[in-house]
Design a protein around this motif. Structure first.
Motif, PDB file in Angstrom:
ATOM      1  N   GLY A 183     -18.605  10.832  34.389  1.00  0.00           N
ATOM      2  CA  GLY A 183     -17.510   9.912  34.673  1.00  0.00           C
ATOM      3  C   GLY A 183     -16.907   9.327  33.413  1.00  0.00           C
ATOM      4  N   ILE A 184     -17.750   8.901  32.482  1.00  0.00           N
ATOM      5  CA  ILE A 184     -17.241   8.311  31.234  1.00  0.00           C
ATOM      6  C   ILE A 184     -16.435   9.333  30.446  1.00  0.00           C
ATOM      7  N   LEU A 185     -16.912  10.572  30.379  1.00  0.00           N
ATOM      8  CA  LEU A 185     -16.198  11.610  29.629  1.00  0.00           C
ATOM      9  C   LEU A 185     -14.859  11.942  30.272  1.00  0.00           C
ATOM     10  N   VAL A 186     -14.789  11.909  31.592  1.00  0.00           N
ATOM     11  CA  VAL A 186     -13.518  12.156  32.278  1.00  0.00           C
ATOM     12  C   VAL A 186     -12.553  11.001  32.019  1.00  0.00           C
ATOM     13  N   VAL A 187     -13.072   9.769  31.974  1.00  0.00           N
ATOM     14  CA  VAL A 187     -12.223   8.624  31.628  1.00  0.00           C
ATOM     15  C   VAL A 187     -11.681   8.775  30.206  1.00  0.00           C
ATOM     16  N   LEU A 188     -12.536   9.152  29.263  1.00  0.00           N
ATOM     17  CA  LEU A 188     -12.097   9.334  27.879  1.00  0.00           C
ATOM     18  C   LEU A 188     -11.046  10.423  27.766  1.00  0.00           C
ATOM     19  N   THR A 189     -11.206  11.484  28.542  1.00  0.00           N
ATOM     20  CA  THR A 189     -10.177  12.524  28.568  1.00  0.00           C
ATOM     21  C   THR A 189      -8.869  11.959  29.095  1.00  0.00           C
ATOM     22  N   GLY A 190      -8.943  11.166  30.154  1.00  0.00           N
ATOM     23  CA  GLY A 190      -7.742  10.568  30.722  1.00  0.00           C
ATOM     24  C   GLY A 190      -7.031   9.646  29.758  1.00  0.00           C
ATOM     25  N   VAL A 191      -7.780   8.968  28.880  1.00  0.00           N
ATOM     26  CA  VAL A 191      -7.152   8.075  27.899  1.00  0.00           C
ATOM     27  C   VAL A 191      -6.180   8.847  27.009  1.00  0.00           C
ATOM     28  N   THR A 192      -6.537  10.068  26.632  1.00  0.00           N
ATOM     29  CA  THR A 192      -5.640  10.862  25.782  1.00  0.00           C
ATOM     30  C   THR A 192      -4.373  11.264  26.511  1.00  0.00           C
ATOM     31  N   PHE A 193      -4.390  11.221  27.839  1.00  0.00           N
ATOM     32  CA  PHE A 193      -3.201  11.554  28.618  1.00  0.00           C
ATOM     33  C   PHE A 193      -2.231  10.379  28.750  1.00  0.00           C
ATOM     34  N   VAL A 194      -2.643   9.206  28.289  1.00  0.00           N
ATOM     35  CA  VAL A 194      -1.777   8.023  28.365  1.00  0.00           C
ATOM     36  C   VAL A 194      -0.720   8.121  27.273  1.00  0.00           C
ATOM     37  N   PRO A 195       0.556   8.007  27.592  1.00  0.00           N
ATOM     38  CA  PRO A 195       1.615   8.105  26.576  1.00  0.00           C
ATOM     39  C   PRO A 195       1.403   7.106  25.438  1.00  0.00           C
ATOM     40  N   GLY A 196       1.560   7.579  24.220  1.00  0.00           N
ATOM     41  CA  GLY A 196       1.450   6.730  23.044  1.00  0.00           C
ATOM     42  C   GLY A 196       0.094   6.734  22.381  1.00  0.00           C
ATOM     43  N   VAL A 197      -0.940   7.163  23.083  1.00  0.00           N
ATOM     44  CA  VAL A 197      -2.290   7.119  22.514  1.00  0.00           C
ATOM     45  C   VAL A 197      -2.412   8.040  21.300  1.00  0.00           C
ATOM     46  N   THR A 198      -1.844   9.229  21.379  1.00  0.00           N
ATOM     47  CA  THR A 198      -1.939  10.157  20.245  1.00  0.00           C
ATOM     48  C   THR A 198      -1.212   9.603  19.017  1.00  0.00           C
ATOM     49  N   HIS A 199      -0.092   8.918  19.230  1.00  0.00           N
ATOM     50  CA  HIS A 199       0.627   8.322  18.097  1.00  0.00           C
ATOM     51  C   HIS A 199      -0.223   7.237  17.433  1.00  0.00           C
TER      52      HIS A 199
ATOM     53  N   ALA B 183      -4.946  25.142  38.862  1.00  0.00           N
ATOM     54  CA  ALA B 183      -4.921  23.817  38.254  1.00  0.00           C
ATOM     55  C   ALA B 183      -5.403  22.758  39.237  1.00  0.00           C
ATOM     56  N   ALA B 184      -4.995  22.884  40.500  1.00  0.00           N
ATOM     57  CA  ALA B 184      -5.416  21.914  41.510  1.00  0.00           C
ATOM     58  C   ALA B 184      -6.932  21.913  41.669  1.00  0.00           C
ATOM     59  N   VAL B 185      -7.531  23.098  41.693  1.00  0.00           N
ATOM     60  CA  VAL B 185      -8.986  23.199  41.798  1.00  0.00           C
ATOM     61  C   VAL B 185      -9.646  22.511  40.605  1.00  0.00           C
ATOM     62  N   ALA B 186      -9.135  22.770  39.403  1.00  0.00           N
ATOM     63  CA  ALA B 186      -9.731  22.198  38.196  1.00  0.00           C
ATOM     64  C   ALA B 186      -9.637  20.680  38.202  1.00  0.00           C
ATOM     65  N   VAL B 187      -8.481  20.135  38.557  1.00  0.00           N
ATOM     66  CA  VAL B 187      -8.292  18.683  38.527  1.00  0.00           C
ATOM     67  C   VAL B 187      -9.195  17.995  39.542  1.00  0.00           C
ATOM     68  N   VAL B 188      -9.250  18.518  40.764  1.00  0.00           N
ATOM     69  CA  VAL B 188     -10.122  17.918  41.774  1.00  0.00           C
ATOM     70  C   VAL B 188     -11.574  17.972  41.319  1.00  0.00           C
ATOM     71  N   ALA B 189     -11.996  19.108  40.802  1.00  0.00           N
ATOM     72  CA  ALA B 189     -13.390  19.267  40.380  1.00  0.00           C
ATOM     73  C   ALA B 189     -13.761  18.268  39.296  1.00  0.00           C
ATOM     74  N   VAL B 190     -12.883  18.086  38.322  1.00  0.00           N
ATOM     75  CA  VAL B 190     -13.178  17.169  37.222  1.00  0.00           C
ATOM     76  C   VAL B 190     -13.200  15.721  37.712  1.00  0.00           C
ATOM     77  N   LEU B 191     -12.238  15.353  38.532  1.00  0.00           N
ATOM     78  CA  LEU B 191     -12.109  13.950  38.928  1.00  0.00           C
ATOM     79  C   LEU B 191     -13.148  13.510  39.955  1.00  0.00           C
ATOM     80  N   VAL B 192     -13.757  14.435  40.667  1.00  0.00           N
ATOM     81  CA  VAL B 192     -14.845  14.049  41.581  1.00  0.00           C
ATOM     82  C   VAL B 192     -16.204  14.379  40.978  1.00  0.00           C
TER      83      VAL B 192
END
Length: 683
Positions: free
Chosen positions: A465-481, A441-450
């Motif tokens: 970069g934009i696609l990684v930001v969009l992925t991160g938006v879904t990780f924000v609490p409440g966004v799925t609701h 998981a650590a390898v995957a996260v570093v690879a995606v974020l850099v």
């Protein structure tokens, strides 16, 4: 694993001036493009047939006509010389901002923030830390990396290399085609041999089987009835299942044989080539090395859950949504990048075709493709806003239209959310499902974020970069609701992570670090160490530890015992019968035939019919609990009534379920067939 890993060395050059590797490269790219054309034209044909109520025979005829017409147009286009590409520095290619060489102090700060936040996020995820903290660090690294990518793109845009012509392959230091073909062939064989039963098949393969049996495209339910009830997933927008069913109707084979035996090796082969093509488009120098590292990551990203990249690769490659992820996401990124490099009408046509093909594979494309289009067009926006808008519109046109139609006709899916399933909305649940924990998981996260820093192609950095930001938006609490309330997209929003190209970025990071390591020994050591980490700490996706079995010769992707029992139960039934069976057996029966039906292959699939008095929802739920929960005390009177009300002609139960078998026999059912695992009774 330096340049030699690409297969460098002397090779035969043919009289036409093309080397063997160049010919293979062109052939692989044309195969991928042909696949997109077939999927796109079939999708349009299928939707037309749905509107006009035409069957499989008409669809095949229209598809042949569409492909023939497309081939004639392509031949005509090739015979016409294309307008020469603009030279760097011309009015159509000149940067609108002056070129500034060298990194600024702000660039260095952004780079430091990106790397520091990426490493911190990786540690939090790897150690199963607090997810909101991981999400905050993710967004910090993603936003900083994207800003840095945009600044670098603006600064270097005046140094754009000569754009490629329509027939040129994407530039790269090495094609890696031999490595790609070896991987593609090997993993195609593995995909054919692996078996990991998945309950999602019950709708898709059942629909395909309905087409195979009748030669028509159903628009009403075939799971619980013979077109009596509405469909559980409406409208039937994806064309892939109808294609599998049409091939079954044409050949006389069961749809499950097409889906389970033919599709996995073919789709896996194409997906490996699509990943290879994306890495070439990104101008990765050591393409073969990057591809190998990406595939090793996928092969050892197994473990509990279904959302991680490894479990969405070859062991599930018969499902349309997984083919969308493996084949179409990288292909759409390639098409978008080619359009940014040289925005021609022909390349906008490929964007349109890719969007159509994606919708044909899965309704997930209706929200994924617009994200890919947005990020893909972004690098062109400053240089040529009009053409950026054209490219964006071309890719989203069909997915947007499909979404509008779905909304207009009251679209729905079989998903059902109650107080027991609300946890699926929480990123603290689906985030770890996607990324897991530990060193992999650590390898995957570093690879995606850099990724926005290390991807070689400057425009691709911005898109990444934009696609990684969009992925991160879904990780924000409440966004799925919020998304569920506004658009009806709830937990399914976790699939936005598919646009992050996690495996590809793992390969890019490994190749990037290896290329910059001082000395040949360290250059070789970097990929070796990375592979050791992935293999040593990962779980092989094809292993029993991951719940997967490997069978030779290839078998259906269902338990062999359930296939045997299901066939015997079907043989003992009459057309139109309703069979009560435990979930796995019920699903197998459902994918094998639409001539008989089960009480319910999955309980939540019944939810949309709970208010229809003809469906007898409460009684069906009673029977599902009886068949699947042996520890629960049985209410004999309620079960007897439910068996009568639902008109259950046959009941199948495990051979060891003596008390339940006793109850069924007490209701007048007599044994009609038996397998090593189950006994079936009929009255």
């Amino acid at each position: 694993m330096g340049p030699g890993f690409e297969g460098a060395g002397s090779e035969e050059v043919h009289p036409g001036g093309e080397s063997d590797r160049t010919r293979l490269t062109r052939g692989a790219e044309r195969l991928l493009d042909l696949t997109v054309v077939v999927l796109a034209t079939w999708t349009v044909v299928y939707h037309l047939c749905l509107l006009l109520r035409l069957g499989a025979a008409w669809a095949l005829g229209l598809e042949v006509a569409a492909l023939t017409g497309g081939a004639l147009l392509a031949r005509r286009a090739r015979s016409t010389s294309e307008r020469p590409p603009p030279t760097p520095g011309s009015s159509s290619d000149r940067a609108s901002a002056p070129v500034r060489a060298g990194a600024t102090s702000l660039d260095r700060v952004l780079l430091a923030v990106t790397i520091a936040a990426a490493v911190a996020a990786a540690l939090v995820v790897a150690l199963d830390g607090v997810w909101p903290v991981a999400a905050t660090l993710w967004m910090t690294a993603a936003v900083a990396g994207t800003i840095l990518a945009v600044r670098r793109d603006r600064r270097s845009s005046g140094l754009t290399p000569r754009p490629t012509t329509e027939r040129d392959p994407e530039p790269s230091a090495g094609t890696g085609i031999v490595v790609a073909l070896v991987w593609a062939l090997g993993l195609a064989v593995l995909a054919a041999l692996t078996r990991w039963p998945n309950p999602d098949d019950l709708y898709y393969v059942n629909l395909a089987q309905a087409v195979a049996e009748t030669g028509t495209f159903p628009v009403r339910d075939t799971i619980f009835s013979d077109l009596v009830f509405p469909m559980s997933s409406w409208p039937p927008m994806a064309s892939y299942d109808a294609l599998a069913g049409t091939l079954g109707w044409l050949t006389g084979a069961r749809a499950a044989s097409i889906v389970y035996l033919v599709v996995p090796p073919v789709a896996t082969f194409l997906s490996v080539l699509a990943l290879w093509r994306l890495l070439r488009a990104w101008r990765v120098g050591a393409v073969g090395l990057a591809l190998s590292l990406a595939l090793v990551f996928l092969l050892f990203d197994g473990g509990p859950g279904y959302a991680a990249p490894g479990n969405l690769f070859l062991i599930r490659m018969w499902q349309g949504k997984v083919i969308l992820l493996g084949l179409m996401v990288p292909t759409l990124l390639v098409y978008a990048l080619r359009y940014v490099e040289r925005p021609t009408r022909a390349r906008s046509g490929w964007l349109f075709a890719g969007g159509v093909a994606a919708v044909g594979l899965s309704t997930t494309a209706m929200f994924l493709v617009p994200l890919l289009a947005l990020a893909g067009a972004a690098p062109l926006l400053r240089r040529n806003p009009r053409r950026a808008l054209v490219g964006f519109a071309a890719m989203i046109a069909y997915p947007l239209g499909a979404g509008a139609v779905t909304k207009a006709v009251g679209g729905r899916s079989a998903d059902f959310f109650d107080e027991r399933s609300l946890f699926r909305f929480e990123p603290s649940w689906f985030g770890p499902e996607i990324l897991r924990s530990g060193p992999v998981a650590a390898v995957a996260v570093v690879a995606v974020l850099v990724g926005a820093v290390v991807v070689p192609h400057r425009a691709a950095r911005v898109t990444t970069g934009i696609l990684v930001v969009l992925t991160g938006v879904t990780f924000v609490p409440g966004v799925t609701h919020i998304s569920f309330d506004l658009l009806g997209l709830g937990p399914t929003l976790w699939r936005v992570s598919w646009v992050a190209s996690i495996a590809a970025l793992v390969g890019v990071l490994g190749a990037h670090v290896a290329a910059r390591a001082p000395g040949r020994i360290l250059t070789l050591a970097v990929p070796v160490v990375l592979v050791a980490v992935l293999v040593g700490f990962g779980v092989p996706t094809w292993s029993e530890q991951n719940g997967v079995s490997v069978d030779a010769p290839p078998q259906w992707k269902r338990g062999p015992e359930s296939v045997v029992t299901a066939q015997r139960a079907i043989d003992a039934a009459s057309p139109g019968d309703t069979i009560l069976a435990p979930q796995q057996l019920a699903i197998t029966i459902t994918v094998m035939t639409t001539e008989v039906h089960t009480v319910a292959p999955r309980d939540y699939f019944m939810a949309y019919l709970r208010d229809d008095p003809r469906f007898h929802y409460d009684e069906r739920l009673t029977l599902v609990d009886f068949a699947n929960q042996p520890g629960r005390p049985a209410d004999r009177a309620a079960i007897a009534r439910a068996l009568t009300v639902v008109e259950v002609e046959q009941v199948c139960l495990p051979v060891w379920a003596a008390l339940r078998i006793d109850l069924v026999e007490g209701q007048g059912y007599e044994e009609v067939t038996r397998s090593p695992t189950d006994r079936c009774f009929r009255r």
